[in-house]
Motif scaffolding. Structure first.
Motif, PDB file in Angstrom:
ATOM      1  N   ASP A 198      45.637  39.527  22.894  1.00 49.76           N
ATOM      2  CA  ASP A 198      44.866  40.207  23.873  1.00 49.76           C
ATOM      3  C   ASP A 198      43.880  39.371  24.903  1.00 49.76           C
ATOM      4  N   ASP A 199      44.084  38.073  24.637  1.00 53.15           N
ATOM      5  CA  ASP A 199      43.418  37.196  25.415  1.00 53.15           C
ATOM      6  C   ASP A 199      44.087  36.538  26.277  1.00 53.15           C
ATOM      7  N   VAL A 200      44.875  37.004  26.983  1.00 51.15           N
ATOM      8  CA  VAL A 200      45.918  36.456  27.926  1.00 51.15           C
ATOM      9  C   VAL A 200      45.170  35.715  29.042  1.00 51.15           C
ATOM     10  N   PRO A 201      45.051  34.420  29.339  1.00 45.76           N
ATOM     11  CA  PRO A 201      44.518  33.723  30.614  1.00 45.76           C
ATOM     12  C   PRO A 201      45.106  34.336  32.048  1.00 45.76           C
ATOM     13  N   GLY A 276      39.638  33.900  38.948  1.00 45.94           N
ATOM     14  CA  GLY A 276      40.152  34.701  37.698  1.00 45.94           C
ATOM     15  C   GLY A 276      40.663  36.098  38.155  1.00 45.94           C
ATOM     16  N   THR A 277      40.233  37.341  37.735  1.00 50.51           N
ATOM     17  CA  THR A 277      41.061  38.604  38.060  1.00 50.51           C
ATOM     18  C   THR A 277      40.482  38.817  39.577  1.00 50.51           C
ATOM     19  N   LEU A 278      39.731  38.247  40.156  1.00 53.01           N
ATOM     20  CA  LEU A 278      39.345  38.663  41.640  1.00 53.01           C
ATOM     21  C   LEU A 278      40.485  38.399  42.581  1.00 53.01           C
ATOM     22  N   LYS A 318      37.575  44.999  37.868  1.00 50.81           N
ATOM     23  CA  LYS A 318      38.144  43.844  37.850  1.00 50.81           C
ATOM     24  C   LYS A 318      37.731  42.894  36.789  1.00 50.81           C
ATOM     25  N   ASP A 319      36.439  43.167  36.198  1.00 55.28           N
ATOM     26  CA  ASP A 319      35.634  42.682  35.082  1.00 55.28           C
ATOM     27  C   ASP A 319      36.184  42.988  33.891  1.00 55.28           C
ATOM     28  N   GLN A 320      37.532  42.865  33.639  1.00 58.17           N
ATOM     29  CA  GLN A 320      37.934  43.269  32.209  1.00 58.17           C
ATOM     30  C   GLN A 320      39.031  42.030  32.068  1.00 58.17           C
ATOM     31  N   PRO A 321      39.658  42.071  30.638  1.00 58.73           N
ATOM     32  CA  PRO A 321      40.541  41.154  30.349  1.00 58.73           C
ATOM     33  C   PRO A 321      41.808  41.186  31.162  1.00 58.73           C
ATOM     34  N   ALA A 325      42.673  44.532  33.612  1.00 55.11           N
ATOM     35  CA  ALA A 325      41.970  44.425  35.078  1.00 55.11           C
ATOM     36  C   ALA A 325      43.187  44.763  35.989  1.00 55.11           C
ATOM     37  N   PRO A 326      42.736  45.674  37.277  1.00 57.23           N
ATOM     38  CA  PRO A 326      43.905  46.222  38.082  1.00 57.23           C
ATOM     39  C   PRO A 326      44.076  44.968  39.118  1.00 57.23           C
ATOM     40  N   ALA A 327      45.332  45.248  39.649  1.00 50.73           N
ATOM     41  CA  ALA A 327      45.904  44.435  40.588  1.00 50.73           C
ATOM     42  C   ALA A 327      45.409  44.643  42.223  1.00 50.73           C
ATOM     43  N   GLY A 328      45.130  43.742  42.857  1.00 53.14           N
ATOM     44  CA  GLY A 328      44.509  44.175  44.318  1.00 53.14           C
ATOM     45  C   GLY A 328      43.376  43.525  44.624  1.00 53.14           C
TER      46      GLY A 328
END
Length: 448
Positions: A198-201, A276-278, A318-321, A325-328
């Protein structure tokens, strides 16, 4: 309505630069001349030393209304857009309910009327089963027909080959495609899960949403368009590989056109470590070499349109694994300054920026009386200071989500003023009260 005289401007329009004054009356450009004596009943704005450009027409935004208004809405995001030099936008159909039938399109126009600071248009959504709606499409209400050939869920993912054939055969409007191959992405995602659990970078994002997935889908869309004679516009190209699919040269005669987005021209995969996911988006931001190839493709006219794909989410989302985290990204407020930085860096010219952010968009989607600085046209204009600065962290973020992927950056240009249908929508760092954008209208003399 207040009338204006923009004086002493460095006008950039239709591939030319000139010193000019521009008189605006009743929302339209009444006169363009080297010098215009100021009438007593107009407000004069001195643009001395600054460039006057046609306002950006953003052909791809997700303003999230109806149904997703915790993230954004038409009022908040259109206000952010004019602060970034965008005078018109075309919103995508993946909302709740999706814009995939006539009633949903009429309802969306009703939501926008009187609430948008910028001018507005809407794309109609294709699905696996709404070909009859597409055949009877009211072309006065829709900008284009959007197909998600990947990266969507439920009704909005069109993955049935028979449906795709019918859409390309029968669409009365330009088809816009999001091109990624979903089975390839799913296989890559499973490999990442097998490797990382579950810890995909975030560094895996451009590998999961791979260049091969983009190329396979873009190639398929182009084949469909050529076989059916459809007008095709492929959105947010991200790879050097895909660029070979498109012709270089002026857009005019092209059946198939390509778009690049501000964030794909600005960020690269090395930025995932800090952002990151941002900066997670679909299709994914890819390598330095891909980014440089995209910039070169803007310069050699292989890329025809510049846009944002503004797609905001709350920071808490966005502050999720990685997979959660959604895209956009929220982009409209700083898209034009980021593009102007590429002009300053010599990647492409100011004339090319104007062509691809305004002229070509108006032409590709048959937008009437906008996209150019011409007498009689609506006054959708931007005054830009290309020697000024925009310090992102020093400005309020106008998008409803309240954050920017450009946090920490200083752009080497500044939007001074934005006019929307002749109204001063934004001036010297402040939104004007009472600016109301208009529905885009279309001048279409072709039929399929």
């Amino acid at each position: 309505m207040t009338d204006y005289l923009i004086a002493n401007a460095r006008l950039v329009n239709e591939g030319q630069r000139s010193e000019a004054d521009v008189l605006i009356r009743d929302g339209r450009i009444e006169k363009i001349a080297r010098h215009i004596a100021a009438p007593s009943d107009v407000e004069v704005i001195d643009a001395q030393g600054h460039y006057l450009l046609p306002g950006m027409i953003d052909d791809q935004v997700h303003f999230r209304e109806p149904g997703l208004t915790d993230k954004a809405d038409l009022a908040s995001e259109s206000a952010a857009a004019v602060a970034g030099g965008i005078t018109s936008f075309m919103d995508m159909p993946n909302v709740k309910p999706p814009t995939v039938d006539h009633d949903a399109m009429v309802a969306k126009h009703a939501l926008a009327k009187g609430r948008c600071t910028a001018n507005y248009g809407f794309h109609f959504g294709a699905t696996n089963d709404n070909i009859e709606e597409i055949k009877k499409l009211d072309t006065r209400l829709s900008a284009g027909v959007k197909i998600f050939m990947g990266a969507s869920t439920g009704r909005m993912l069109v993955d049935d080959d028979t449906a795709l054939e019918q859409i390309f055969e029968h669409s009365p409007l330009t088809i816009l495609t999001h091109c990624e191959d979903t089975p390839m992405i799913e296989a890559n995602a499973q490999r990442a899960r097998d490797l990382y659990g579950d810890d995909v970078p975030m560094s895996e994002h451009p590998i999961i949403r791979s260049r091969e997935a983009c190329y396979a889908s873009s190639s398929k869309a182009i084949d469909l368009a050529r076989r059916h004679g459809a007008r095709l516009h492929i959105l947010h190209i991200t790879t050097a590989d895909e660029l070979d699919l498109f012709e270089a040269g002026v857009m005019g005669p092209k059946q198939i056109t390509a778009e690049a987005c501000a964030h794909h021209l600005f960020f690269e995969d090395s930025d995932y470590a800090a952002r990151g996911t941002l900066i997670k988006c679909n299709p994914a931001i890819k390598t330095h070499a891909d980014r440089m190839a995209l910039l070169k493709a803007v310069a050699d006219d292989r890329i025809d349109v510049l846009a944002t794909d503004h797609a905001p989410h709350q920071l808490s989302e966005k502050d999720q694994p990685y997979f959660a985290a959604p895209a956009g990204l929220p982009l409209v407020q700083h898209a034009m300054p980021s593009l102007l930085d590429h002009v300053s860096a010599g990647h492409f010219s100011l004339e090319q920026l104007v062509t691809k952010s305004a002229h070509n968009v108006a032409d590709r989607f048959d937008i009437a009386e906008r996209g150019y600085i011409r007498e009689g046209y609506w006054a959708d204009l931007v005054i830009a200071d290309i020697s000024g600065q925009t310090v992102v962290d020093h400005e309020p973020i106008l998008a409803k989500c309240g954050w920017s992927p450009f946090a920490g950056y200083t752009f080497q240009s500044r939007i001074m003023s934005t006019f929307v249908s002749g109204q001063l929508a934004y001036h010297e760092g402040k939104l004007s009260q009472g600016c109301i954008g208009r529905a885009l209208t279309y001048d279409r003399d072709y039929a399929r």
